[in-house]
Write a protein that holds these residues in place. Sequence first.
Motif, PDB file in Angstrom:
ATOM      1  N   ARG A 147       0.830  -1.206   0.000  1.00 46.42           N
ATOM      2  CA  ARG A 147       0.000   0.000   0.000  1.00 46.42           C
ATOM      3  C   ARG A 147       0.871   1.266   0.000  1.00 46.42           C
ATOM      4  O   ARG A 147       2.006   1.262   0.448  1.00 46.42           O
ATOM      5  CB  ARG A 147      -0.930  -0.015   1.203  1.00 46.42           C
ATOM      6  CG  ARG A 147      -2.074  -0.990   1.025  1.00 46.42           C
ATOM      7  CD  ARG A 147      -3.030  -0.906   2.162  1.00 46.42           C
ATOM      8  NE  ARG A 147      -2.556  -1.671   3.338  1.00 46.42           N
ATOM      9  CZ  ARG A 147      -3.149  -1.647   4.518  1.00 46.42           C
ATOM     10  NH1 ARG A 147      -4.218  -0.908   4.707  1.00 46.42           N
ATOM     11  NH2 ARG A 147      -2.682  -2.358   5.514  1.00 46.42           N
TER      12      ARG A 147
ATOM     13  N   GLY B  24      -5.159   3.143   1.735  1.00 48.61           N
ATOM     14  CA  GLY B  24      -4.752   2.515   0.497  1.00 48.61           C
ATOM     15  C   GLY B  24      -5.550   1.295   0.143  1.00 48.61           C
ATOM     16  O   GLY B  24      -5.109   0.497  -0.699  1.00 48.61           O
ATOM     17  N   MET B  25      -6.718   1.104   0.768  1.00 47.13           N
ATOM     18  CA  MET B  25      -7.554  -0.069   0.485  1.00 47.13           C
ATOM     19  C   MET B  25      -8.775   0.404  -0.291  1.00 47.13           C
ATOM     20  O   MET B  25      -9.848   0.637   0.255  1.00 47.13           O
ATOM     21  CB  MET B  25      -7.941  -0.755   1.786  1.00 47.13           C
ATOM     22  CG  MET B  25      -6.715  -1.164   2.606  1.00 47.13           C
ATOM     23  SD  MET B  25      -7.159  -1.934   4.170  1.00 47.13           S
ATOM     24  CE  MET B  25      -7.905  -3.438   3.583  1.00 47.13           C
TER      25      MET B  25
ATOM     26  N   ALA C  56      -2.087  -2.022  -4.654  1.00 42.92           N
ATOM     27  CA  ALA C  56      -1.787  -1.925  -3.224  1.00 42.92           C
ATOM     28  C   ALA C  56      -2.942  -2.395  -2.365  1.00 42.92           C
ATOM     29  O   ALA C  56      -2.793  -2.551  -1.160  1.00 42.92           O
ATOM     30  CB  ALA C  56      -1.442  -0.496  -2.872  1.00 42.92           C
ATOM     31  N   ASP C  57      -4.088  -2.576  -2.934  1.00 42.44           N
ATOM     32  CA  ASP C  57      -5.245  -2.999  -2.159  1.00 42.44           C
ATOM     33  C   ASP C  57      -5.139  -4.496  -1.878  1.00 42.44           C
ATOM     34  O   ASP C  57      -4.925  -5.289  -2.779  1.00 42.44           O
ATOM     35  CB  ASP C  57      -6.521  -2.683  -2.943  1.00 42.44           C
ATOM     36  CG  ASP C  57      -7.736  -2.720  -2.038  1.00 42.44           C
ATOM     37  OD1 ASP C  57      -7.604  -3.249  -0.929  1.00 42.44           O
ATOM     38  OD2 ASP C  57      -8.784  -2.213  -2.469  1.00 42.44           O
TER      39      ASP C  57
END
Length: 1143
Positions: free
Chosen positions: A51, A217-218, A296-297
């Motif tokens: 992330r 970052g999700m 990044a998820d």
Amino acid sequence: MSVPDYMQCAEDHQTLLVVVQPIGIVPEESFFRIYKRISAVSQVNVRDSQRVLYIRYRHHYPPENNEWGDFQTHRKVVGLITITDCSSAKDWPQTFEKFHLQKEMYGSTLYDSRLFVFGLQGEIAEQPRTDVAFYPSYDECETVEKRIEDFIESLFIVLESKRLDRATDKSGDKIPLLCVPFEKKDFVGLDTDSRHYKKRCQGRMRKHVGDLCLQAGMLQDSLVHYHMAVELLRSVNDFLWLGAALEGLCSASVIYHYPGGTGGKVGSRRAQGGSFSAEAGNRHRPGALTSNGINADTSAEIGRAKNCLSPEDIIDKYKEAISYYGKYKNAGVIELEACVKAVRVLAIQKRSMEASEFLQNAVYINLRQLSEEEKIQRYSILSELYERIGFHRKSAFFKRIAAMQCAAPSIPEPGWRACYKLLLETLPGYSLSLDPKDFSKGTHRGWAAVQMRLLHELVYASRRMGNPALCVRHLSFLLQTMLDFLSDQEKKDVTQSLESYTAKCPGTMEFITLPDGLKLPPVPFTKLPIVRSVKLLNLPTSLRPHKMKSLLGQNVSTKSPFIYSPIIAHSRGEERNKKIDFQWVQGDVCEVQLMVYNPMPFELRVENMGLLTTGVEFESLPAALSLPAESGLYPVTLVGVPQTTGQITVNGYHTSVFGVFSDCLLDNLPGVKTNGCTVEVIPALPRLQISTSLPRSAHTLQPSSGDEISTNVSVQLYNGETQQLIIKLENIGTEPLEKLEVTAKTVNTKEKLYGDFLSWKLEDTLSQFPLKPGKIATFTVNIKVKLDFSCQENLLQDLSDDGISVSGLPLSSPFRQVVKPRVETKPINPQESSKVGDFSHVKTLEAILNFKYSGGPGHAEGYYRNLSLGLHVEVEPSVFFTRVSTLPATSTRQCHLLLDVFNSTEHELTISARNNEDLILHAGECQRMAIQVDKFNFESFPESPTDGTQFANAKQLEEERQQAKGLEINSKLDICWKIPSLKREGEASVEGVLNQLVLEHLQLAPLQWDILVDGKLCDCDIVVDCKVGDPIPLEVKLTNWSKHSVGPFALTVTPYQDYQNGVHNYELQDAITFVGSNTFYIDSVKPTKDSVYFGALLFLYTGDFYLNIKFHEDNCSKELPLSWFCLPSVHIRAMEPIVQTKP
């Protein structure tokens, strides 16, 4: 929340907000140096994770905005970095205390904080601390970026823990109700156990967890939570938070669809607090993907398309969210920022019309009473957003409002510089530039009225800035480009303002450089006056250089041998547009004519108007002119002197109008006609000026060749008179006069001239050469007028009517007879009399004297000049020969020429001929004079074809021969006239009055007959004495002067006696007898040969006897003219022989 952030964009929802502020007194330059390095660390890859954290830095953030952190977590200040100067250990406690006070301002939301101390060294600085970093100076702080990365990782740890804590569904735990500041008082006393309340709490918390996931970052998890929040909040009509959930959903979808970001390059803007926001210029939006391309998820890819909104749905959800925000008066800032975010997305989607609807909504959103600086920021951002969607004029409209706001009356110190800068930025939106070249071609673009208003505002802002040069430049631009749209009164007002400004600071052709580096081009006044044509003028005819023919052959090799070539034609066409076929001369004044007109409704004064040239050193002689109001086309001649030789190009002209100096180039003048711009300057030549002893003439000669006459003189002469013309040649140039040739040409006359009209001797003048500058030489020309002296037929009729018969006069009595023209035969009408026979008619002769001269460097290059003198001569009649005839004289080699002479002057006149007495004629009197002349031998004149080839035919040859005969006869007569009262005299010529018959009578016969009696030549009144009874020798000699052989001839000698009463006695057989035959036979005689034949006579009685010699008519004699057989008369007197007495 009361302070909007106009720099907001959808991807800001995934950022963590960190505030960077100074503590104590920190130099601004040093602070922003460190701030720039800190803000460069805007994204950090989290260790042991794929992330990425995005950080948004602010150096000023209102605490009241921080209160909305629960509503949208990207508005929450989660990190604080403070920068301070601390040079001594004793100041450290106080500095640290200030740090804690600063943390308390954002204490409720801070995850972590740092203090950067510069300048403190020693024991305190060596103590290891996590929240404080010590640096010796601002230049020695290499680990700042590393400290920031560590700081961001600590923020991530806190963020992740909060996300996990809020995301975990703890059943049985009571979910707190998240509120915005203005809602707290509304929820007092609500039933917290109701199902409606619990759904509201759950919906708001889901939305909050979605924000945390997005920041962490999700992306996929945030989409799931936003969808769930939307469903929960919609069910309970929680519109404010429903709008926030929808906006969060839109933001997450935008981040997915547009990884490059929607913020764009908006530039640095002044944020609240008066400082520049550096983070705007250093924004990095790599989006949801890391630099290595790995998502990044941590959530799965499955369902992403389902949870993520489509680009069209994003806009619909934005509209819905904004409509919910609009229900709450206190959410105006949120609504405004949402509109701005939507516009940025629509700009990327190129959906301009929909974007304009969002912007129009943003314009009408009512916020609290904004400060002037906030208004400027708001209008500037609106302008930039309109620019991004392609609404340039709307963008310019709001930027102009922002500019006017900078100088609002409510501001104690108006920002005229900022106002001027913003006004400049509005120009492109109104199709306006500050380069006058953009307005010289094509039709006018944009609204002229708005453009003029904007230019006036630029002038006013420039004046308030204290920059008169800018005022002059903008007013000049207004006058030049908007002249067609100004009313008459506006033209007067603008020019008056311009003159008042130029009195302090004249307008120049220099570029004006503004503080921000923008350069304002000069504004030449090409419309004051307007130039329609530019024509390079040739030198005056008398000063034009000509190339000597002997040197013209040098250019022959450059000509093409082909009759036509498209390549040559093309190149010639181009040259015709630029090159001119005449030359200028070094040191001589050269002229360029401009056709101009004044478009102004008042008199236009143009000062210092001159030429702009290249190629040759050129001394321009400026002119000043005054053009009447709306003058129409007006010729203006600009002059100058080329100082060197070569090619000179006229590029334009310069003026000074209303105090503004302008260099107007022809290339920038649309629609200007020109005959070319480049001309050759040849080396210097002398200049000749002529003056004469005669008065100037009012008649101007117009020669057929088109040459101009520099000087015209006139003179009145009587026919046959001669007068000297003395010409002074003065060298008024700077070069010596070395070469001179003089030629003359008679023009515009139908009169026949006899003899040389003009004659001169050039050697006397050339002896004074070379003629230095300022010196004078003299040149003498003889003017001799000899026109036809013949008269019309009416006077001839008068003479005949008076009964004068030439043929009836005795041969031996030449006479003078006075004859006056009858008055009754003269017409009464003077116009008719001039047609029939007006003896006072004045005739005109015109001639041109051409002086071809050269000298100096120009002569060395093969150039010369021509100077022409026009001569107008009025010829009054002197005498007329009204009738010409001949009478035979007593000698066969002579005859009498009878001339009827008429005095046509108003003065008494005497006329004389060679060997004759003077004949006095009164005014209007006609008399006859007889002149005895020897006959002429005309056979010596050429008749061969080689001598006559210059004549077109035999008729012209005969006329030329007749003229030559007349010239010879006239030279022998030497007839002259004098007018004693005027002391004037001249010649009288019979050349034009001799007809063919008279010429024949005056011609000596080609066959010359000589008769000798007793050795004595018989001719005229010669009487040969002889004695009766003695034989007298008779000799007949024939000399052939013709070109052909003549003969043979036979002639008979018959004696007779003349009784002087008309009776001739031929019966003399008893008185005279011939010794031998009385008939002579002459053989053929060749040309230039002679033949002599002898005989004898014997007289038997005394008396006067005559011999009649007759030719026998045969073929030979018939072929020749009768005049060829004219033999002299023979008079013989026979006397008694003298008887000698014997002594």
